[in-house]
Write a protein that holds these residues in place. Structure first.
Motif, PDB file in Angstrom:
ATOM      1  N   CYS A 172      27.510  34.562  40.288  1.00  0.00           N
ATOM      2  CA  CYS A 172      27.554  35.776  39.460  1.00  0.00           C
ATOM      3  C   CYS A 172      28.238  35.485  38.131  1.00  0.00           C
ATOM      4  CB  CYS A 172      28.329  36.892  40.173  1.00  0.00           C
ATOM      5  SG  CYS A 172      27.438  37.596  41.546  1.00  0.00           S
ATOM      6  N   LYS A 173      29.360  34.773  38.198  1.00  0.00           N
ATOM      7  CA  LYS A 173      30.120  34.474  36.974  1.00  0.00           C
ATOM      8  C   LYS A 173      29.223  33.777  35.942  1.00  0.00           C
ATOM      9  CE  LYS A 173      33.807  33.858  34.399  1.00  0.00           C
ATOM     10  NZ  LYS A 173      34.529  34.973  33.801  1.00  0.00           N
ATOM     11  N   LYS A 174      28.458  32.801  36.406  1.00  0.00           N
ATOM     12  CA  LYS A 174      27.580  32.059  35.487  1.00  0.00           C
ATOM     13  C   LYS A 174      26.480  32.964  34.927  1.00  0.00           C
ATOM     14  CE  LYS A 174      29.356  27.878  35.696  1.00  0.00           C
ATOM     15  NZ  LYS A 174      29.373  26.870  36.737  1.00  0.00           N
ATOM     16  N   LEU A 175      26.091  33.970  35.711  1.00  0.00           N
ATOM     17  CA  LEU A 175      25.012  34.866  35.286  1.00  0.00           C
ATOM     18  C   LEU A 175      25.520  36.087  34.512  1.00  0.00           C
ATOM     19  CD1 LEU A 175      22.881  34.851  38.568  1.00  0.00           C
ATOM     20  CD2 LEU A 175      22.229  33.855  36.379  1.00  0.00           C
ATOM     21  N   GLY A 176      26.870  36.165  34.374  1.00  0.00           N
ATOM     22  CA  GLY A 176      27.425  37.333  33.684  1.00  0.00           C
ATOM     23  C   GLY A 176      27.331  38.609  34.517  1.00  0.00           C
ATOM     24  N   ILE A 177      27.431  38.456  35.820  1.00  0.00           N
ATOM     25  CA  ILE A 177      27.375  39.625  36.718  1.00  0.00           C
ATOM     26  C   ILE A 177      28.762  39.843  37.319  1.00  0.00           C
ATOM     27  CG2 ILE A 177      26.393  40.492  38.908  1.00  0.00           C
ATOM     28  CD1 ILE A 177      23.945  38.673  38.311  1.00  0.00           C
ATOM     29  N   ASP A 178      29.164  41.106  37.452  1.00  0.00           N
ATOM     30  CA  ASP A 178      30.448  41.427  38.079  1.00  0.00           C
ATOM     31  C   ASP A 178      30.270  41.394  39.605  1.00  0.00           C
ATOM     32  OD1 ASP A 178      32.671  42.572  39.177  1.00  0.00           O
ATOM     33  OD2 ASP A 178      32.757  44.278  37.792  1.00  0.00           O
ATOM     34  N   SER A 179      30.811  40.358  40.237  1.00  0.00           N
ATOM     35  CA  SER A 179      30.587  40.206  41.683  1.00  0.00           C
ATOM     36  C   SER A 179      31.254  41.315  42.505  1.00  0.00           C
ATOM     37  CB  SER A 179      31.067  38.834  42.158  1.00  0.00           C
ATOM     38  OG  SER A 179      32.450  38.705  41.928  1.00  0.00           O
ATOM     39  N   TRP A 180      32.268  41.974  41.940  1.00  0.00           N
ATOM     40  CA  TRP A 180      32.896  43.070  42.701  1.00  0.00           C
ATOM     41  C   TRP A 180      31.901  44.211  42.892  1.00  0.00           C
ATOM     42  CZ3 TRP A 180      38.706  44.306  42.963  1.00  0.00           C
ATOM     43  CH2 TRP A 180      39.414  43.137  43.197  1.00  0.00           C
ATOM     44  N   LYS A 181      31.129  44.468  41.865  1.00  0.00           N
ATOM     45  CA  LYS A 181      30.089  45.507  41.973  1.00  0.00           C
ATOM     46  C   LYS A 181      29.037  45.078  42.988  1.00  0.00           C
ATOM     47  CE  LYS A 181      30.323  49.369  39.761  1.00  0.00           C
ATOM     48  NZ  LYS A 181      31.124  50.124  40.666  1.00  0.00           N
ATOM     49  N   VAL A 182      28.718  43.780  42.947  1.00  0.00           N
ATOM     50  CA  VAL A 182      27.713  43.256  43.881  1.00  0.00           C
ATOM     51  C   VAL A 182      28.176  43.505  45.320  1.00  0.00           C
ATOM     52  CG1 VAL A 182      26.608  41.146  44.742  1.00  0.00           C
ATOM     53  CG2 VAL A 182      26.816  41.533  42.277  1.00  0.00           C
ATOM     54  N   PHE A 183      29.433  43.162  45.594  1.00  0.00           N
ATOM     55  CA  PHE A 183      29.886  43.301  46.989  1.00  0.00           C
ATOM     56  C   PHE A 183      30.179  44.745  47.379  1.00  0.00           C
ATOM     57  CE2 PHE A 183      30.123  38.773  46.440  1.00  0.00           C
ATOM     58  CZ  PHE A 183      29.368  38.410  47.551  1.00  0.00           C
ATOM     59  N   ALA A 239      44.201  42.420  27.684  1.00  0.00           N
ATOM     60  CA  ALA A 239      44.442  41.046  27.205  1.00  0.00           C
ATOM     61  C   ALA A 239      43.580  40.733  25.985  1.00  0.00           C
ATOM     62  CB  ALA A 239      44.149  40.060  28.325  1.00  0.00           C
ATOM     63  N   LYS A 240      44.080  39.797  25.173  1.00  0.00           N
ATOM     64  CA  LYS A 240      43.314  39.390  23.985  1.00  0.00           C
ATOM     65  C   LYS A 240      42.047  38.652  24.450  1.00  0.00           C
ATOM     66  CE  LYS A 240      44.685  35.806  21.503  1.00  0.00           C
ATOM     67  NZ  LYS A 240      45.599  34.971  20.778  1.00  0.00           N
ATOM     68  N   ILE A 241      42.272  37.702  25.354  1.00  0.00           N
ATOM     69  CA  ILE A 241      41.143  37.002  25.975  1.00  0.00           C
ATOM     70  C   ILE A 241      41.319  37.143  27.476  1.00  0.00           C
ATOM     71  CG2 ILE A 241      40.100  34.734  26.403  1.00  0.00           C
ATOM     72  CD1 ILE A 241      40.999  33.958  23.560  1.00  0.00           C
ATOM     73  N   TYR A 242      40.293  37.575  28.168  1.00  0.00           N
ATOM     74  CA  TYR A 242      40.394  37.780  29.612  1.00  0.00           C
ATOM     75  C   TYR A 242      39.213  37.127  30.315  1.00  0.00           C
ATOM     76  CZ  TYR A 242      40.486  40.061  34.166  1.00  0.00           C
ATOM     77  OH  TYR A 242      40.520  40.299  35.517  1.00  0.00           O
ATOM     78  N   GLU A 243      39.521  36.376  31.364  1.00  0.00           N
ATOM     79  CA  GLU A 243      38.467  35.803  32.210  1.00  0.00           C
ATOM     80  C   GLU A 243      38.806  36.105  33.661  1.00  0.00           C
ATOM     81  OE1 GLU A 243      35.700  33.961  31.666  1.00  0.00           O
ATOM     82  OE2 GLU A 243      35.966  32.994  29.713  1.00  0.00           O
ATOM     83  N   GLY A 244      37.892  36.719  34.362  1.00  0.00           N
ATOM     84  CA  GLY A 244      38.058  36.884  35.802  1.00  0.00           C
ATOM     85  C   GLY A 244      37.347  35.728  36.477  1.00  0.00           C
ATOM     86  N   VAL A 245      37.851  35.291  37.597  1.00  0.00           N
ATOM     87  CA  VAL A 245      37.305  34.077  38.188  1.00  0.00           C
ATOM     88  C   VAL A 245      35.846  34.250  38.655  1.00  0.00           C
ATOM     89  CG1 VAL A 245      38.202  34.362  40.569  1.00  0.00           C
ATOM     90  CG2 VAL A 245      38.009  32.101  39.586  1.00  0.00           C
ATOM     91  N   CYS A 246      35.532  35.445  39.157  1.00  0.00           N
ATOM     92  CA  CYS A 246      34.144  35.712  39.604  1.00  0.00           C
ATOM     93  C   CYS A 246      33.610  37.010  39.016  1.00  0.00           C
ATOM     94  CB  CYS A 246      34.075  35.802  41.124  1.00  0.00           C
ATOM     95  SG  CYS A 246      34.444  34.288  41.986  1.00  0.00           S
ATOM     96  N   TRP A 247      34.119  37.400  37.884  1.00  0.00           N
ATOM     97  CA  TRP A 247      33.640  38.631  37.239  1.00  0.00           C
ATOM     98  C   TRP A 247      33.791  38.530  35.748  1.00  0.00           C
ATOM     99  CZ3 TRP A 247      37.678  38.219  40.667  1.00  0.00           C
ATOM    100  CH2 TRP A 247      38.953  38.306  40.123  1.00  0.00           C
TER     101      TRP A 247
END
Ligand code: NAD
Length: 427
Positions: free
Chosen positions: A229-240, A419-427
């Motif tokens: 999901c992360k690579k596809l730009g999808i929020d995996s939390w929504k998926v699950f 945050a100025k820059i934010y990355e979620g590990v799977c979202w």
């Protein structure tokens, strides 16, 4: 009823105090004098919500000792709740279970009345009947299921909400062979309103392993999909959230992040893999479950390097050291893997955890001594621009992340928002 509990760690102490709350008297047995002393002063040696209040309220209804004889002779049922760690090769280490069985056996020799011994530690199928029973019989000179009772009663509590879980479990599994033992356990658990599944001893042992392996698999599966999901730009939390709405699946325990740690899933999945291999099976799913989990925390470093390519000489803030929130337990915490990787890259680490800093320092001397510990989350934020979130403590939602680079392994909404820059590990 008068109950004794051998091993007063996370499971033993919570189980024992749970029984006290239900109106029983409890004697704790441990080999750790610091723990004995703390318990006798109504001070929990571990952090669990509600435990201290309970210990204060019921002072006089329980005590701790190192004397097995005293505990066995003054109780009707004894729970074995000692640790069952992993050996170097992943197999289960039964040293403590064997020690406890021998000592209980010796005390049992002097006991006139019927006494019930219950294995609560997580042990592989066959252990109660093939390891515990022979030792009890040898040292007591008595016969199991005739002169004394023996049962296996796995524990499913979650650290952080352990007392609540013990008193309101999804189910109680009781593995028994003889009727008398079954009656004693049914009586003891009568006040708890939960489905009670009576099985044979081996089945009860396996239910615990199958449950933990399934939960570990659920998370590793979610993380594998989450990485895609992360690579596809999808929020995996929504998926699950969407997947979990299927009643056959259930939304609980179905979140992506940096994987599972703690004192149970890692060692129990490893022990089950080892056992399967001994039996000539190749547990492919279980092995993949572990492998996905080992790689997952390093995703945090991978994402960090996207924004800070050179870590040497940089100070990185780490929020959270406990393997999950609301506990001080650091066994197999993802924080260890993450911090070790940061130090290897030449970064300095400043970390904060509300409960687990002392344990982290003690438990991981190779890494713990090289970390600087802050006195609050705010202090970490004051001292560095770059943060990794490793444990989802509620108080991390209160921090001001504006202007920061945050790589989040657990999903703290305030960081995601500010945050100025934010990355979620799977979202
Ligand atoms: P722990 O390490 O916190 O506690 C074990 C206790 O046993 C320690 O206090 C230790 O001093 C004591 N001990 C060791 N040898 C002893 C002996 N010979 N006599 C008396 N005391 C002795 O372990 P824990 O997390 O409470 O786990 C105990 C068991 O319960 C393990 O088998 C574990 O897999 C299982 N379990 C743990 C959890 C959990 O969330 N921690 C949940 C379910 C099941």
């Amino acid at each position: 009823m008068r109950v004794s509990v051998v091993g007063s760690g996370y499971v033993g102490l919570v189980t024992g105090m749970g029984f006290v709350k239900l109106g029983n008297e409890v004697i704790f047995v441990d080999i750790d004098y610091k723990k004995i002393h703390a318990i006798n002063n109504a001070q929990p040696p571990i952090y669990e919500e509600g435990l201290e209040e309970l210990m204060k309220k019921f002072k006089g209804k329980y005590h701790a000792t190192d004397d097995y004889r005293e505990a066995i002779l003054n109780s009707e049922v004894t729970f074995i709740a000692v640790g069952t760690p992993s050996r170097e090769d992943g197999s289960i280490d039964l040293t403590y279970v064997k020690q406890a069985s021998r000592e209980i056996g010796k005390a049992l020799k002097e006991k006139k009345d019927y006494h019930v011994i219950v294995v609560k530690s997580t042990v592989l199928p066959g252990t109660t009947e093939e390891v515990v029973k022979p030792l009890l019989e040898e040292y007591s000179g008595k016969k199991a299921f005739k002169d004394f009772g023996l049962a296996m009663n796995p524990e499913f509590l979650r650290e952080g909400v352990a007392l609540k879980d013990f008193l309101n479990p999804d189910r109680i599994v009781i593995g028994v062979q003889d009727e008398k033992t079954k009656k004693v356990l049914e009586e003891l658990y009568r006040p708890i309103n939960a489905p009670k599944l009576i099985t044979n001893i081996k089945t009860a042992e396996m239910i615990k392993y199958a449950s933990n392996a399934f939960l570990a698999a659920k998370i590793s599966f979610a993380n594998e999909i989450g990485n895609i999901c992360k690579k596809l730009g999808i929020d995996s939390w929504k998926v699950f959230e969407g997947v979990g709405l299927d009643h056959r699946i259930s939304p609980h325990f179905f979140r992506t992040g940096i994987g599972w740690g703690g004192s149970c899933f890692p060692k129990d999945t490893r022990a089950l893999i080892k056992k399967a291999e001994e039996l000539g099976e190749d547990p492919m799913i279980l092995k993949a479950v572990v492998e996905v989990n080992e790689r997952q925390p390093l995703k945090l470093i991978e994402l960090l390097k996207k924004h800070v390519p050179e870590l040497r000489g940089k100070t990185i803030g780490v929020l959270g050291l406990a393997f999950k929130p609301d506990t001080d337990d650091v066994r197999e915490t993802r924080a260890y893997i993450v911090i070790k990787a940061l130090l290897e890259e030449g970064a300095s680490v400043i970390a904060y955890d509300p409960k687990a800093m002392e344990n982290f320092r003690k438990f991981y001397p190779d890494v713990g001594g090289r970390v600087e510990y802050a006195s609050s989350g705010e202090e970490v934020l004051e001292r560095t621009e770059v943060l990794l979130i490793v444990t989802e403590w509620k108080e991390f939602e209160e921090l001001d992340y504006s202007g920061k680079i945050v790589i989040d392994g657990r999903r703290i909404k305030a960081a995601e928002k500010n945050a100025k820059i934010y990355e979620g590990v799977c979202w």
